[in-house]
Motif scaffolding. Structure first.
Motif, PDB file in Angstrom:
ATOM      1  N   VAL A 160      -5.737  -5.568   0.518  1.00 29.86           N
ATOM      2  CA  VAL A 160      -5.063  -4.761   1.539  1.00 29.86           C
ATOM      3  C   VAL A 160      -5.851  -3.484   1.757  1.00 29.86           C
ATOM      4  CG1 VAL A 160      -2.986  -3.448   2.114  1.00 29.86           C
ATOM      5  CG2 VAL A 160      -2.788  -5.687   1.016  1.00 29.86           C
ATOM      6  N   ASN A 161      -6.189  -3.241   3.021  1.00 31.81           N
ATOM      7  CA  ASN A 161      -6.872  -2.007   3.383  1.00 31.81           C
ATOM      8  C   ASN A 161      -6.301  -1.530   4.711  1.00 31.81           C
ATOM      9  OD1 ASN A 161      -8.649   0.153   3.494  1.00 31.81           O
ATOM     10  ND2 ASN A 161     -10.180  -1.048   4.572  1.00 31.81           N
ATOM     11  N   VAL A 162      -5.528  -0.458   4.649  1.00 32.53           N
ATOM     12  CA  VAL A 162      -4.973   0.130   5.859  1.00 32.53           C
ATOM     13  C   VAL A 162      -6.013   1.118   6.372  1.00 32.53           C
ATOM     14  CG1 VAL A 162      -3.068   1.444   6.844  1.00 32.53           C
ATOM     15  CG2 VAL A 162      -2.637  -0.157   4.962  1.00 32.53           C
ATOM     16  N   SER A 163      -6.567   0.819   7.538  1.00 35.20           N
ATOM     17  CA  SER A 163      -7.630   1.672   8.086  1.00 35.20           C
ATOM     18  C   SER A 163      -7.060   3.014   8.525  1.00 35.20           C
ATOM     19  CB  SER A 163      -8.305   0.984   9.273  1.00 35.20           C
ATOM     20  OG  SER A 163      -7.419   0.965  10.378  1.00 35.20           O
ATOM     21  N   ALA A 175      -3.349   0.449  -3.219  1.00 34.54           N
ATOM     22  CA  ALA A 175      -3.180  -0.772  -2.425  1.00 34.54           C
ATOM     23  C   ALA A 175      -3.366  -1.993  -3.305  1.00 34.54           C
ATOM     24  CB  ALA A 175      -4.173  -0.811  -1.273  1.00 34.54           C
ATOM     25  N   THR A 179       3.785  -6.013   2.990  1.00 36.67           N
ATOM     26  CA  THR A 179       3.651  -7.175   3.857  1.00 36.67           C
ATOM     27  C   THR A 179       4.299  -8.369   3.170  1.00 36.67           C
ATOM     28  OG1 THR A 179       1.461  -7.716   2.966  1.00 36.67           O
ATOM     29  CG2 THR A 179       1.532  -6.349   4.954  1.00 36.67           C
ATOM     30  N   GLN A 197      -5.157   6.322   2.114  1.00 39.04           N
ATOM     31  CA  GLN A 197      -4.645   5.249   1.267  1.00 39.04           C
ATOM     32  C   GLN A 197      -4.771   5.671  -0.194  1.00 39.04           C
ATOM     33  OE1 GLN A 197      -4.761   0.903   2.286  1.00 39.04           O
ATOM     34  NE2 GLN A 197      -6.413   0.960   0.809  1.00 39.04           N
ATOM     35  N   GLU A 255      -5.132   2.626  11.732  1.00 37.94           N
ATOM     36  CA  GLU A 255      -3.837   1.981  11.507  1.00 37.94           C
ATOM     37  C   GLU A 255      -2.851   2.968  10.902  1.00 37.94           C
ATOM     38  OE1 GLU A 255      -5.537  -2.538  10.706  1.00 37.94           O
ATOM     39  OE2 GLU A 255      -4.954  -1.300   8.998  1.00 37.94           O
ATOM     40  N   ASN A 259      -3.707  -3.817   8.066  1.00 36.45           N
ATOM     41  CA  ASN A 259      -4.682  -4.704   7.430  1.00 36.45           C
ATOM     42  C   ASN A 259      -5.280  -5.683   8.445  1.00 36.45           C
ATOM     43  OD1 ASN A 259      -6.091  -5.272   5.036  1.00 36.45           O
ATOM     44  ND2 ASN A 259      -4.790  -7.044   4.616  1.00 36.45           N
ATOM     45  N   ASN A 260      -5.573  -5.172   9.631  1.00 39.08           N
ATOM     46  CA  ASN A 260      -6.159  -5.953  10.733  1.00 39.08           C
ATOM     47  C   ASN A 260      -5.262  -7.077  11.248  1.00 39.08           C
ATOM     48  OD1 ASN A 260      -8.581  -4.525  11.078  1.00 39.08           O
ATOM     49  ND2 ASN A 260      -9.446  -5.537   9.284  1.00 39.08           N
ATOM     50  N   SER A 272       0.848  -1.185   0.000  1.00 32.48           N
ATOM     51  CA  SER A 272       0.000   0.000   0.000  1.00 32.48           C
ATOM     52  C   SER A 272       0.883   1.234   0.000  1.00 32.48           C
ATOM     53  CB  SER A 272      -0.893  -0.001   1.250  1.00 32.48           C
ATOM     54  OG  SER A 272      -1.711   1.144   1.279  1.00 32.48           O
TER      55      SER A 272
END
Length: 154
Positions: A64-67, A60, A128, A57, A70, A92-93, A49
């Motif tokens: 993948v989702n970076v909140s 990505a 990651t 963001q 986060e 990403n949790n 991301s």
């Protein structure tokens, strides 16, 4: 021939520009997405991301989702890297244990998997990795893209 009122000409001019905007006007997000796809995931990372310095963001890889929370936590860790070792890095949790942190790079692991985040003047590049890569290899991949973005003012 009848003359058109000036306000109609202005409206027509505005509408015509909507249809003839340069394709490059929308290239930034597509370019960043291609960087994630080619230079992060395409080099062996399991996900990637690119965030703006505000935590938004910008691009990505699939899944993948970076909140927002986060992203804000990462931004805080870059400002105070020593605090990384008394916290958990979540991307990403997935929760990771920090192993290295300074004002430019953060490494964190969870077993044989991990995350690397590199800060540039305008963005944060996140990658990651899974057990098929070593942390230093993942760091090199993320660092190269971060360096490229920094050199090109992105």
């Amino acid at each position: 021939m009848k003359k058109l009122p000036s306000f109609i000409l202005v409206v027509l001019l505005f509408v015509s520009t909507l249809f003839f905007v340069s394709p490059n006007a929308f290239a930034v997000d597509n370019t960043l997405q291609s960087y994630v796809d080619q230079y992060l995931v395409g080099q062996g990372l399991s996900g990637g991301s690119i965030l703006g310095q505000d935590g938004a963001q910008l691009a990505a890889s699939s899944g993948v989702n970076v909140s927002d929370s986060e992203a804000k936590a990462l931004i805080t860790l870059f400002k105070d890297p020593k605090s990384a070792f008394s916290s958990i890095v979540t991307v990403n949790n997935t929760r990771y244990i920090p192993t290295r942190a300074d004002s430019e790079v953060i490494y964190a692991t969870k077993g044989a998997t991990g995350v690397v985040a590199v800060k540039t003047p305008k963005s944060i590049v996140i990658g990651t990795y899974n057990e098929s890569l070593r942390p230093d290899t993942a760091g090199s991949i993320v660092g190269k893209l971060g360096g490229f973005l920094a050199e090109n003012d992105s």
